[in-house]
Write a protein that holds these residues in place. Structure first.
Motif, short mmCIF file in Angstrom:
data_model
loop_
_atom_site.label_atom_id
_atom_site.label_comp_id
_atom_site.label_asym_id
_atom_site.label_seq_id
_atom_site.Cartn_x
_atom_site.Cartn_y
_atom_site.Cartn_z
N GLU A 174 41.65 -19.33 55.16
CA GLU A 174 42.22 -18.59 56.29
C GLU A 174 43.71 -18.94 56.45
OE1 GLU A 174 40.88 -16.11 57.94
OE2 GLU A 174 39.05 -16.33 56.75
N ASN A 175 44.05 -20.23 56.27
CA ASN A 175 45.46 -20.64 56.35
C ASN A 175 46.27 -19.99 55.23
OD1 ASN A 175 45.03 -22.24 58.59
ND2 ASN A 175 44.73 -24.11 57.39
N LEU A 176 45.69 -19.93 54.06
CA LEU A 176 46.35 -19.30 52.92
C LEU A 176 46.54 -17.81 53.18
CD1 LEU A 176 47.43 -19.75 50.06
CD2 LEU A 176 45.12 -19.41 49.21
N LYS A 177 45.51 -17.18 53.75
CA LYS A 177 45.58 -15.75 54.07
C LYS A 177 46.70 -15.50 55.08
CE LYS A 177 41.66 -13.56 54.74
NZ LYS A 177 40.44 -13.00 55.38
N SER A 178 46.79 -16.36 56.09
CA SER A 178 47.85 -16.23 57.11
C SER A 178 49.23 -16.41 56.48
CB SER A 178 47.66 -17.25 58.23
OG SER A 178 46.47 -17.02 58.91
N ALA A 179 49.35 -17.41 55.61
CA ALA A 179 50.63 -17.68 54.96
C ALA A 179 51.05 -16.50 54.10
CB ALA A 179 50.54 -18.95 54.12
N LEU A 180 50.10 -15.91 53.39
CA LEU A 180 50.42 -14.75 52.55
C LEU A 180 50.82 -13.54 53.39
CD1 LEU A 180 47.62 -15.01 49.84
CD2 LEU A 180 50.06 -15.41 49.52
N GLN A 181 50.13 -13.33 54.54
CA GLN A 181 50.46 -12.21 55.41
C GLN A 181 51.85 -12.42 56.03
OE1 GLN A 181 47.13 -12.12 58.09
NE2 GLN A 181 45.89 -10.88 56.69
N ASN A 182 52.18 -13.66 56.41
CA ASN A 182 53.49 -13.94 56.98
C ASN A 182 54.58 -13.75 55.92
OD1 ASN A 182 52.48 -14.53 59.50
ND2 ASN A 182 52.35 -16.74 59.10
N LYS A 183 54.27 -14.05 54.70
CA LYS A 183 55.23 -13.89 53.60
C LYS A 183 55.51 -12.42 53.35
CE LYS A 183 56.00 -15.77 49.01
NZ LYS A 183 55.39 -16.49 47.87
N LEU A 184 54.51 -11.59 53.56
CA LEU A 184 54.69 -10.15 53.33
C LEU A 184 55.50 -9.50 54.44
CD1 LEU A 184 51.13 -9.19 52.02
CD2 LEU A 184 53.22 -9.48 50.68
N LYS A 185 55.53 -10.09 55.60
CA LYS A 185 56.23 -9.50 56.76
C LYS A 185 57.71 -9.65 56.66
CE LYS A 185 52.50 -9.99 60.04
NZ LYS A 185 52.06 -10.61 61.26
N ASP A 205 43.97 -11.08 47.29
CA ASP A 205 44.61 -9.81 46.93
C ASP A 205 43.57 -8.74 46.61
OD1 ASP A 205 47.16 -10.78 47.29
OD2 ASP A 205 47.50 -11.23 45.15
N ALA A 206 42.41 -9.16 46.11
CA ALA A 206 41.33 -8.22 45.78
C ALA A 206 40.46 -7.93 47.00
CB ALA A 206 40.49 -8.78 44.65
N ASN A 207 40.87 -8.46 48.16
CA ASN A 207 40.16 -8.24 49.44
C ASN A 207 38.73 -8.76 49.45
OD1 ASN A 207 42.34 -7.03 50.80
ND2 ASN A 207 41.94 -5.10 49.72
N LEU A 208 38.51 -9.89 48.78
CA LEU A 208 37.19 -10.52 48.83
C LEU A 208 37.08 -11.34 50.12
CD1 LEU A 208 36.86 -11.67 45.12
CD2 LEU A 208 35.80 -9.68 46.20
N SER A 209 35.84 -11.59 50.55
CA SER A 209 35.63 -12.32 51.80
C SER A 209 35.97 -13.81 51.63
CB SER A 209 34.18 -12.19 52.24
OG SER A 209 33.34 -12.92 51.37
N SER A 210 36.33 -14.42 52.75
CA SER A 210 36.68 -15.84 52.74
C SER A 210 35.50 -16.69 52.29
CB SER A 210 37.13 -16.30 54.13
OG SER A 210 38.30 -15.62 54.51
N GLU A 211 34.29 -16.30 52.68
CA GLU A 211 33.10 -17.04 52.30
C GLU A 211 32.89 -17.02 50.78
OE1 GLU A 211 33.08 -14.69 54.75
OE2 GLU A 211 33.01 -16.05 56.45
N LEU A 212 33.09 -15.86 50.20
CA LEU A 212 32.92 -15.72 48.75
C LEU A 212 34.01 -16.51 48.02
CD1 LEU A 212 31.19 -14.32 46.62
CD2 LEU A 212 32.82 -12.43 46.66
N ILE A 213 35.22 -16.43 48.52
CA ILE A 213 36.33 -17.18 47.91
C ILE A 213 36.05 -18.68 47.99
CG2 ILE A 213 38.79 -17.72 48.07
CD1 ILE A 213 39.19 -14.83 49.16
N ALA A 214 35.56 -19.13 49.14
CA ALA A 214 35.23 -20.55 49.31
C ALA A 214 34.15 -20.98 48.33
CB ALA A 214 34.79 -20.81 50.75
#
Length: 109
Positions: free
Chosen positions: A98-109, A78-87
């Motif tokens: 990346e799967n979590l990011k996709s799931a969150l984007q699909n949830k918002l749609k 949500d804070a738009n941090l990079s996947s590498e930093l989050i990992a």
């Protein structure tokens, strides 16, 4: 003749006494063995319960840690941090993020 009769009586009495002692000893041994087997079963059950509780606690901790990692990753996404930093900070793999990011984007749609 009288001596041999009294010797026979003595031997009969002695054998009868020994037989009674052996019989009672066997009875007592069976009781003790049964009691020990029962105690061992109860002890085994208690050990099994303790192991089960320990495994349950370990699984619960692991599940809680996993949920915490995912919730932290969601906040970081949500804070738009990079996947590498989050990992790096959550311990999740980049694929999981990346799967979590996709799931969150699909949830918002």
């Amino acid at each position: 003749m009288k001596y041999s009769r009294s010797l026979k009586d003595y031997r009969d009495w002695h054998n009868t006494l020994n037989h009674a002692i052996e019989k009672e000893t066997a009875k007592i041994t069976r009781r003790i063995s049964a009691k020990l087997r029962k105690e061992m079963r109860e002890e085994g059950r208690e050990e099994g319960r303790a192991e089960g509780r320990a495994e349950g606690r370990a699984e619960g901790r692991a599940e809680g840690e996993r949920r915490t990692q995912i919730e932290t990753a969601k906040r970081m996404l949500d804070a738009n941090l990079s996947s590498e930093l989050i990992a790096k900070f959550t311990g999740l793999s980049i694929d999981e993020i990346e799967n979590l990011k996709s799931a969150l984007q699909n949830k918002l749609k």
